[in-house]
Each structure stands twice: as structure tokens, then as C-alpha cells.
Motif scaffolding. Structure first.
Motif, PDB file in Angstrom:
ATOM      1  N   MET A   1    -112.406  40.060 116.739  1.00  0.00           N
ATOM      2  CA  MET A   1    -111.270  38.944 116.868  1.00  0.00           C
ATOM      3  C   MET A   1    -110.107  40.004 117.226  1.00  0.00           C
ATOM      4  SD  MET A   1    -110.064  35.072 115.561  1.00  0.00           S
ATOM      5  CE  MET A   1    -109.139  34.375 116.551  1.00  0.00           C
ATOM      6  N   GLU A   2    -108.995  39.678 118.298  1.00  0.00           N
ATOM      7  CA  GLU A   2    -107.808  40.109 118.335  1.00  0.00           C
ATOM      8  C   GLU A   2    -106.739  38.794 117.695  1.00  0.00           C
ATOM      9  OE1 GLU A   2    -106.995  43.018 119.871  1.00  0.00           O
ATOM     10  OE2 GLU A   2    -109.081  43.445 119.305  1.00  0.00           O
ATOM     11  N   CYS A   3    -105.854  39.294 117.749  1.00  0.00           N
ATOM     12  CA  CYS A   3    -104.484  38.384 117.304  1.00  0.00           C
ATOM     13  C   CYS A   3    -104.309  38.100 118.304  1.00  0.00           C
ATOM     14  CB  CYS A   3    -103.286  39.140 116.559  1.00  0.00           C
ATOM     15  SG  CYS A   3    -103.775  39.521 115.151  1.00  0.00           S
ATOM     16  N   ARG A   4    -104.347  36.338 118.377  1.00  0.00           N
ATOM     17  CA  ARG A   4    -103.449  35.907 120.156  1.00  0.00           C
ATOM     18  C   ARG A   4    -101.702  36.254 120.285  1.00  0.00           C
ATOM     19  NH1 ARG A   4    -106.604  31.849 117.863  1.00  0.00           N
ATOM     20  NH2 ARG A   4    -105.458  30.932 116.847  1.00  0.00           N
ATOM     21  N   THR A   5    -101.249  37.039 120.840  1.00  0.00           N
ATOM     22  CA  THR A   5    -100.199  37.312 120.918  1.00  0.00           C
ATOM     23  C   THR A   5     -99.078  36.228 121.356  1.00  0.00           C
ATOM     24  OG1 THR A   5    -101.257  39.066 122.946  1.00  0.00           O
ATOM     25  CG2 THR A   5     -98.422  38.075 123.084  1.00  0.00           C
ATOM     26  N   GLY A   6     -97.820  36.241 120.182  1.00  0.00           N
ATOM     27  CA  GLY A   6     -96.940  35.266 120.149  1.00  0.00           C
ATOM     28  C   GLY A   6     -97.278  34.314 119.541  1.00  0.00           C
ATOM     29  N   CYS A   7     -98.469  34.124 118.242  1.00  0.00           N
ATOM     30  CA  CYS A   7     -99.308  32.907 117.486  1.00  0.00           C
ATOM     31  C   CYS A   7     -98.411  33.060 116.048  1.00  0.00           C
ATOM     32  CB  CYS A   7    -100.163  33.279 116.863  1.00  0.00           C
ATOM     33  SG  CYS A   7    -101.224  32.103 115.705  1.00  0.00           S
ATOM     34  N   ALA A   8     -97.887  34.362 115.570  1.00  0.00           N
ATOM     35  CA  ALA A   8     -97.309  34.624 114.340  1.00  0.00           C
ATOM     36  C   ALA A   8     -97.463  33.904 113.573  1.00  0.00           C
ATOM     37  CB  ALA A   8     -95.559  34.746 114.727  1.00  0.00           C
ATOM     38  N   ALA A   9     -99.104  33.031 113.088  1.00  0.00           N
ATOM     39  CA  ALA A   9     -99.105  32.018 112.016  1.00  0.00           C
ATOM     40  C   ALA A   9     -98.814  32.701 110.466  1.00  0.00           C
ATOM     41  CB  ALA A   9    -100.146  31.452 112.377  1.00  0.00           C
ATOM     42  N   CYS A  10     -99.138  34.304 110.709  1.00  0.00           N
ATOM     43  CA  CYS A  10     -99.158  34.644 109.221  1.00  0.00           C
ATOM     44  C   CYS A  10     -97.987  34.987 108.810  1.00  0.00           C
ATOM     45  CB  CYS A  10    -100.759  36.248 109.472  1.00  0.00           C
ATOM     46  SG  CYS A  10    -100.198  37.271 110.746  1.00  0.00           S
ATOM     47  N   CYS A  11     -97.180  36.006 109.618  1.00  0.00           N
ATOM     48  CA  CYS A  11     -95.800  36.146 109.828  1.00  0.00           C
ATOM     49  C   CYS A  11     -94.701  35.145 109.517  1.00  0.00           C
ATOM     50  CB  CYS A  11     -95.270  37.182 111.070  1.00  0.00           C
ATOM     51  SG  CYS A  11     -95.838  37.884 111.655  1.00  0.00           S
ATOM     52  N   ILE A  12     -95.369  33.694 109.288  1.00  0.00           N
ATOM     53  CA  ILE A  12     -94.714  32.393 109.420  1.00  0.00           C
ATOM     54  C   ILE A  12     -95.030  31.564 108.133  1.00  0.00           C
ATOM     55  CG2 ILE A  12     -93.675  30.254 109.468  1.00  0.00           C
ATOM     56  CD1 ILE A  12     -93.979  31.685 112.715  1.00  0.00           C
ATOM     57  N   ALA A  13     -96.148  31.222 107.697  1.00  0.00           N
ATOM     58  CA  ALA A  13     -97.240  30.737 107.163  1.00  0.00           C
ATOM     59  C   ALA A  13     -97.376  31.072 106.246  1.00  0.00           C
ATOM     60  CB  ALA A  13     -98.196  29.476 108.072  1.00  0.00           C
TER      61      ALA A  13
END
Length: 86
Positions: A1-13
Motif C-alpha cells: 500500500m502507498e501512503c495517501r498524498t496529503g493524509c498526514a494522519a501519522c504526522c498528526i495523530a
């Protein structure tokens, strides 16, 4: 699986205890990383200053779900479950 561009959940949550440029003490859960750009991209992606914990994260259905919102929900729950004293 590729990261979804613009998700950033792991950079915030999630909390990150490793030093991050601009956040030498890491970051608490729910706080936006200072290295995120306005369009939720990591400004130090691929740079040697990027913490190993960040570069070691690999997108997966178990962590990211089927949408950005689901990723936030999953990661928030994992963060809460891994807190000491949970």
C-alpha cells in the motif's frame, strides 16, 4: 500500500518521542508536526534529518484504513491503547 498524498494522519495523530527538526523534544499526539507543509506533505521526506521512526512507518490497511478519516481514527485508538497505564 502507498501512503495517501496529503493524509498526514501519522504526522498528526500519534506521538513521536524522537527529536524532529524544529521539535527537538518530539511531538505529542494530536499535534501537527512542524515539518508538514500546507498541503500535508513532509518537508524533510528523504532527508537524513527525518527521524527513523517516521521513515520506518509503512502504510498498511491495518494502520491507514480506507480513508484519511479512518487513518486518524485507527491511529488515535492505537495511540491511546499504547499509553502507559491504559
Amino acid at each position: 500500500m502507498e501512503c495517501r498524498t496529503g493524509c498526514a494522519a501519522c504526522c498528526i495523530a500519534i506521538s513521536i518521542s524522537s527529536p524532529i527538526p524544529g521539535m527537538e523534544d518530539g511531538k505529542p499526539a494530536g499535534v501537527r508536526c512542524v515539518q508538514l507543509t500546507a498541503d500535508n506533505r513532509c518537508s524533510i521526506f528523504g532527508h537524513p534529518d527525518r527521524p527513523a521512526v517516521c521513515s520506518g512507518l509503512q502504510a498498511s490497511v491495518d494502520m491507514c484504513g480506507d480513508s484519511d478519516q479512518e487513518a486518524f481514527h485507527i491511529l488515535k485508538r492505537l495511540e491511546e491503547e499504547t499509553k502507559p497505564g491504559f
